[in-house]
Design a protein around this motif. Structure first.
Motif, PDB file in Angstrom:
ATOM      1  N   PHE A 152       0.805  -1.359  -0.118  1.00 59.86           N
ATOM      2  CA  PHE A 152       0.268   0.007   0.082  1.00 59.86           C
ATOM      3  C   PHE A 152       0.618   1.339   0.008  1.00 59.86           C
ATOM      4  O   PHE A 152       1.859   0.982   0.568  1.00 59.86           O
ATOM      5  N   LEU A 153       0.003   2.328  -0.400  1.00 58.34           N
ATOM      6  CA  LEU A 153       0.763   3.227  -0.827  1.00 58.34           C
ATOM      7  C   LEU A 153       0.803   4.849   0.407  1.00 58.34           C
ATOM      8  O   LEU A 153      -0.227   4.138   1.186  1.00 58.34           O
ATOM      9  N   HIS A 154       1.313   5.184   1.415  1.00 60.02           N
ATOM     10  CA  HIS A 154       1.130   6.315   2.635  1.00 60.02           C
ATOM     11  C   HIS A 154      -0.442   6.338   2.567  1.00 60.02           C
ATOM     12  O   HIS A 154      -1.028   7.561   3.354  1.00 60.02           O
ATOM     13  N   THR A 155      -0.834   7.093   1.609  1.00 60.25           N
ATOM     14  CA  THR A 155      -1.893   7.899   1.989  1.00 60.25           C
ATOM     15  C   THR A 155      -3.349   7.093   1.297  1.00 60.25           C
ATOM     16  O   THR A 155      -3.348   5.820   1.127  1.00 60.25           O
ATOM     17  N   GLU A 179     -11.351   6.112  15.664  1.00 61.64           N
ATOM     18  CA  GLU A 179     -11.559   7.587  15.121  1.00 61.64           C
ATOM     19  C   GLU A 179     -10.191   7.388  14.720  1.00 61.64           C
ATOM     20  O   GLU A 179      -9.905   8.413  13.827  1.00 61.64           O
ATOM     21  N   ASN A 180      -9.457   6.622  14.742  1.00 62.74           N
ATOM     22  CA  ASN A 180      -7.951   6.800  14.244  1.00 62.74           C
ATOM     23  C   ASN A 180      -7.851   6.278  12.987  1.00 62.74           C
ATOM     24  O   ASN A 180      -8.335   5.526  12.298  1.00 62.74           O
ATOM     25  N   GLU A 181      -7.926   7.253  12.218  1.00 56.28           N
ATOM     26  CA  GLU A 181      -7.704   6.855  10.025  1.00 56.28           C
ATOM     27  C   GLU A 181      -7.216   5.608  10.436  1.00 56.28           C
ATOM     28  O   GLU A 181      -7.544   4.674   9.285  1.00 56.28           O
ATOM     29  N   LEU A 182      -5.928   5.020  11.104  1.00 61.76           N
ATOM     30  CA  LEU A 182      -5.112   3.554  10.662  1.00 61.76           C
ATOM     31  C   LEU A 182      -5.666   2.039  10.822  1.00 61.76           C
ATOM     32  O   LEU A 182      -5.518   1.669  10.671  1.00 61.76           O
ATOM     33  N   PHE A 183      -6.776   2.752  12.343  1.00 59.33           N
ATOM     34  CA  PHE A 183      -6.792   1.513  12.722  1.00 59.33           C
ATOM     35  C   PHE A 183      -8.261   1.330  12.022  1.00 59.33           C
ATOM     36  O   PHE A 183      -8.590  -0.058  11.606  1.00 59.33           O
ATOM     37  N   ARG A 184      -8.976   2.457  11.472  1.00 56.82           N
ATOM     38  CA  ARG A 184      -9.851   1.552  10.294  1.00 56.82           C
ATOM     39  C   ARG A 184      -9.567   1.671   9.221  1.00 56.82           C
ATOM     40  O   ARG A 184     -10.027   0.478   8.297  1.00 56.82           O
ATOM     41  N   PHE A 185      -8.170   1.650   8.584  1.00 60.04           N
ATOM     42  CA  PHE A 185      -7.701   0.829   7.188  1.00 60.04           C
ATOM     43  C   PHE A 185      -7.626  -0.598   7.609  1.00 60.04           C
ATOM     44  O   PHE A 185      -7.733  -0.829   6.681  1.00 60.04           O
ATOM     45  N   LEU A 186      -6.657  -1.268   8.998  1.00 61.67           N
ATOM     46  CA  LEU A 186      -7.043  -2.082   9.554  1.00 61.67           C
ATOM     47  C   LEU A 186      -8.033  -3.128   9.423  1.00 61.67           C
ATOM     48  O   LEU A 186      -8.362  -3.876   8.856  1.00 61.67           O
ATOM     49  N   LEU A 187      -8.915  -2.255  10.019  1.00 60.35           N
ATOM     50  CA  LEU A 187     -10.513  -3.282  10.223  1.00 60.35           C
ATOM     51  C   LEU A 187     -10.821  -3.156   9.619  1.00 60.35           C
ATOM     52  O   LEU A 187     -12.098  -4.672   8.349  1.00 60.35           O
ATOM     53  N   THR A 208      -6.514  -5.370  19.008  1.00 58.67           N
ATOM     54  CA  THR A 208      -4.999  -5.890  19.733  1.00 58.67           C
ATOM     55  C   THR A 208      -3.749  -6.088  18.956  1.00 58.67           C
ATOM     56  O   THR A 208      -2.922  -5.742  19.088  1.00 58.67           O
ATOM     57  N   LEU A 209      -4.567  -6.314  17.815  1.00 61.09           N
ATOM     58  CA  LEU A 209      -2.748  -6.151  16.879  1.00 61.09           C
ATOM     59  C   LEU A 209      -3.370  -5.362  16.168  1.00 61.09           C
ATOM     60  O   LEU A 209      -1.141  -4.624  16.984  1.00 61.09           O
ATOM     61  N   TRP A 210      -3.571  -4.692  16.303  1.00 62.17           N
ATOM     62  CA  TRP A 210      -2.872  -2.781  16.199  1.00 62.17           C
ATOM     63  C   TRP A 210      -2.178  -2.266  17.081  1.00 62.17           C
ATOM     64  O   TRP A 210      -0.969  -1.735  16.792  1.00 62.17           O
ATOM     65  N   GLU A 211      -3.145  -2.286  18.222  1.00 62.02           N
ATOM     66  CA  GLU A 211      -1.041  -2.015  19.294  1.00 62.02           C
ATOM     67  C   GLU A 211      -0.208  -2.615  19.186  1.00 62.02           C
ATOM     68  O   GLU A 211       1.374  -2.078  19.759  1.00 62.02           O
ATOM     69  N   ARG A 230       1.595   1.757   9.793  1.00 61.42           N
ATOM     70  CA  ARG A 230       1.489   2.687   8.751  1.00 61.42           C
ATOM     71  C   ARG A 230       0.722   1.658   7.479  1.00 61.42           C
ATOM     72  O   ARG A 230       0.928   0.407   7.996  1.00 61.42           O
ATOM     73  N   ARG A 231       0.169   2.522   7.041  1.00 60.79           N
ATOM     74  CA  ARG A 231       0.088   1.304   5.411  1.00 60.79           C
ATOM     75  C   ARG A 231       0.669   1.218   5.077  1.00 60.79           C
ATOM     76  O   ARG A 231       0.721  -0.408   4.248  1.00 60.79           O
ATOM     77  N   GLU A 232       1.587   1.916   5.036  1.00 59.48           N
ATOM     78  CA  GLU A 232       3.443   0.731   3.878  1.00 59.48           C
ATOM     79  C   GLU A 232       3.863  -0.383   4.178  1.00 59.48           C
ATOM     80  O   GLU A 232       4.671  -1.306   3.609  1.00 59.48           O
ATOM     81  N   ARG A 233       3.255  -0.354   5.700  1.00 56.27           N
ATOM     82  CA  ARG A 233       4.034  -1.981   5.534  1.00 56.27           C
ATOM     83  C   ARG A 233       2.662  -2.886   5.446  1.00 56.27           C
ATOM     84  O   ARG A 233       3.134  -4.346   5.414  1.00 56.27           O
ATOM     85  N   TYR A 234       1.676  -2.689   5.074  1.00 59.34           N
ATOM     86  CA  TYR A 234       0.508  -3.475   4.116  1.00 59.34           C
ATOM     87  C   TYR A 234       0.699  -3.977   3.068  1.00 59.34           C
ATOM     88  O   TYR A 234       1.385  -3.243   2.484  1.00 59.34           O
ATOM     89  N   GLY A 235       0.671  -5.000   2.675  1.00 62.57           N
ATOM     90  CA  GLY A 235       0.460  -5.468   1.090  1.00 62.57           C
ATOM     91  C   GLY A 235      -0.673  -6.388   1.234  1.00 62.57           C
ATOM     92  O   GLY A 235      -1.683  -7.374   1.541  1.00 62.57           O
ATOM     93  N   ILE A 236      -0.438  -6.706  -0.449  1.00 59.03           N
ATOM     94  CA  ILE A 236      -1.536  -8.067  -0.916  1.00 59.03           C
ATOM     95  C   ILE A 236      -0.691  -8.484  -1.588  1.00 59.03           C
ATOM     96  O   ILE A 236       0.287  -8.572  -2.405  1.00 59.03           O
ATOM     97  N   THR A 237      -0.877  -9.603  -1.855  1.00 61.86           N
ATOM     98  CA  THR A 237      -0.463 -11.370  -2.942  1.00 61.86           C
ATOM     99  C   THR A 237      -1.577 -11.702  -3.314  1.00 61.86           C
ATOM    100  O   THR A 237      -2.587 -12.324  -2.550  1.00 61.86           O
TER     101      THR A 237
END
Length: 326
Positions: free
Chosen positions: A234-237, A266-274, A288-291, A297-304
């Motif tokens: 994922f890109l950062h934005t 209300e955290n945008e990065l948590f809602r992304f993970l959710l 629990t995972l997020w904490e 941040r988004r750049e740590r996630y990817g898709i295969t």
């Protein structure tokens, strides 16, 4: 005021507003990795692609036209067409079905697409036709195909493109299925949110092609290895788009927060993970995972994508944190 004077006045207003928008995008750094896109935004007249748009007014909506004989109304309309903000352009029963995206986000996505001269590009989601015009300005009409499910949207996009002097191929069809008759493609860019990457897209790409698409409130950039394999991060934005209409659309359901603290909700990065793990993790598990992982941040996630399997992951495609998308 006569028709010709009105047109001249409108053109001068638009040129001034467009120059101001280009300066604003330039200052944002959106096309820093590929500044050639500056020329496209300088040349393509956005106001021709939003002959009307919707803006919030006391909880409702109003239309604004450039043909209004009142010069003050015309100026408001033109300047509104060139604000660095998304514009709603088509509503159905109160639901947004088409829009013109925020120009600086469009610029960032086009730069991130990493096009080269001669690349063949497929755009999923024709919208107003503005993004296709930017691509056609950079690559030429023959290299650009845009597809949308709604005949009303593609018909309007063709009109807008022709009025601006561009003639890419506009197809009415299910974007989830791609446009096989125009394949192979070097780049695919989606301007609508996906729940997973349609398998048919990979088969329509050349090896080494790049796919850029909104997914889970982010932007995934995939490199295609072959017809059955692609991978990327994922890109950062953050990115919020109208959902893909067609075979692969996913309907969102009610979220049961189950004790997740308000600051996380209300955290945008948590809602992304959710959103990314919607079919796998309960909100409390995601929290629990997020904490535990330091609020990644988004750049740590990817898709295969591998054959019929597709999964999202954190840090490593083969690591402990992976969630199926289909």
């Amino acid at each position: 005021m006569g028709t010709h004077a009105l047109d001249r006045d409108l053109a001068e207003l638009a040129a001034s507003a467009r120059a101001a928008l280009v300066r604003e995008i330039d200052a944002s750094g959106a096309w820093a990795v590929d500044p050639v896109w500056r020329e496209a935004f300088e040349a393509v007249p956005r106001h021709l692609f939003v002959p009307y748009y919707y803006v919030g007014v006391r909880g409702g909506y109003e239309r604004r036209w450039g043909e209004n004989p009142d010069p003050r109304a015309r100026e408001r309309w033109v300047r509104g067409a060139y604000v660095d903000a998304p514009l709603a352009t088509r509503l159905r029963d109160g639901e947004l079905v088409s829009s013109s995206s925020q120009p600086s986000l469009m610029a960032m996505m086009l730069a991130a697409l990493r096009v080269r001269d001669g690349d063949r590009v497929l755009e999923i989601g024709a919208g107003t036709g503005y993004n296709a015009a930017l691509l056609a300005h950079r690559l030429g009409d023959d290299c650009v195909t845009t597809v949308d499910l709604e005949p009303e949207i593609t018909e309007a996009a063709r009109r807008h493109l022709a009025a601006a002097g561009y003639h890419p191929v506009v197809v009415t069809g299910d974007g989830a299925r791609g446009v096989p008759q125009r394949a192979p493609f070097d780049r695919i860019i989606a301007t609508c949110t996906l729940s997973s990457v349609p398998v048919g897209w990979l088969a329509q790409c050349r090896p080494g092609a790049r796919i850029l698409s909104p997914l889970a409130t982010g932007l995934i950039a995939l490199t295609v290895r072959d017809a059955g394999h692609a991978e990327g991060r994922f890109l950062h934005t953050p990115a919020y788009f109208v959902p893909l209409r067609g075979a692969d659309r996913h309907e969102e359901g009610f979220v049961e927060w189950g004790g997740v603290p308000r600051r996380a909700r209300e955290n945008e990065l948590f809602r992304f993970l959710l959103t990314l793990t919607r079919d796998t993790l309960e909100p409390r598990e995601a929290y629990t995972l997020w904490e535990r992982e330091g609020q990644p941040r988004r750049e740590r996630y990817g898709i295969t994508v591998s054959g019929e399997r597709e999964w999202a992951w954190l840090d490593d495609p083969e690591g402990p944190y992976a969630w199926p998308l289909r």
